[in-house]
Design an enzyme around this catalytic site. Structure first.
Site, PDB file in Angstrom:
ATOM      1  N   ASP A  75       7.184  -5.300  -2.028  1.00  0.00           N
ATOM      2  CA  ASP A  75       6.455  -6.571  -1.928  1.00  0.00           C
ATOM      3  C   ASP A  75       6.950  -7.434  -0.780  1.00  0.00           C
ATOM      4  O   ASP A  75       6.159  -8.140  -0.159  1.00  0.00           O
ATOM      5  CB  ASP A  75       6.619  -7.408  -3.206  1.00  0.00           C
ATOM      6  CG  ASP A  75       5.859  -6.871  -4.374  1.00  0.00           C
ATOM      7  OD1 ASP A  75       4.887  -6.133  -4.166  1.00  0.00           O
ATOM      8  OD2 ASP A  75       6.233  -7.209  -5.500  1.00  0.00           O
ATOM      9  N   HIS A  91       8.400  -6.173  -6.686  1.00  0.00           N
ATOM     10  CA  HIS A  91       8.011  -4.849  -7.171  1.00  0.00           C
ATOM     11  C   HIS A  91       7.833  -3.969  -5.947  1.00  0.00           C
ATOM     12  O   HIS A  91       7.051  -4.290  -5.049  1.00  0.00           O
ATOM     13  CB  HIS A  91       6.705  -4.935  -7.970  1.00  0.00           C
ATOM     14  CG  HIS A  91       6.294  -3.643  -8.547  1.00  0.00           C
ATOM     15  ND1 HIS A  91       5.333  -2.856  -7.972  1.00  0.00           N
ATOM     16  CD2 HIS A  91       6.710  -2.985  -9.649  1.00  0.00           C
ATOM     17  CE1 HIS A  91       5.158  -1.771  -8.700  1.00  0.00           C
ATOM     18  NE2 HIS A  91       5.989  -1.831  -9.721  1.00  0.00           N
TER      19      HIS A  91
END
Length: 98
Positions: free
Chosen positions: A60, A57
């Site tokens: 990350d 996401h």
């Protein structure tokens, strides 16, 4: 007693790096868990068993300010951990707001 709900990789359970890597927060203090690198998180998930893969996401894996050389190093180390643990990355999402 046997557990008939033991997951297998065929179930394709995946986990977001942001969830398993969350350091938690004590409301009256700092983090409650040690920060792990993405390859360490992959190793942890590989030890659990029954895990198919991990999801990304936003940034990350690669920090937004990483140099091209640092990005290449991070990705190579992460791929090595994926291969060593037999995990995949079936999904990635992006932040479309910034």
């Amino acid at each position: 007693m046997s557990n008939s709900y033991q997951p297998t990789t065929a179930d394709k359970f995946t986990f977001g790096l942001w969830t398993v890597g969350n350091i938690g927060r004590d409301p009256f203090g700092g983090p409650v868990r040690e920060q792990l690198t993405p390859p360490q998180l992959v190793d942890l998930l590989g030890q659990v068993g029954g895990v198919y893969g991990v999801n990304f996401h936003d940034n990350d894996l690669v920090p937004i300010d990483a140099s091209p050389v640092k990005k290449k190093q991070i990705v190579a180390e992460f791929k090595k951990a994926l291969d060593a643990n037999g995990l995949r990355v079936p999904m990635a999402t992006t932040n479309l707001f910034s």
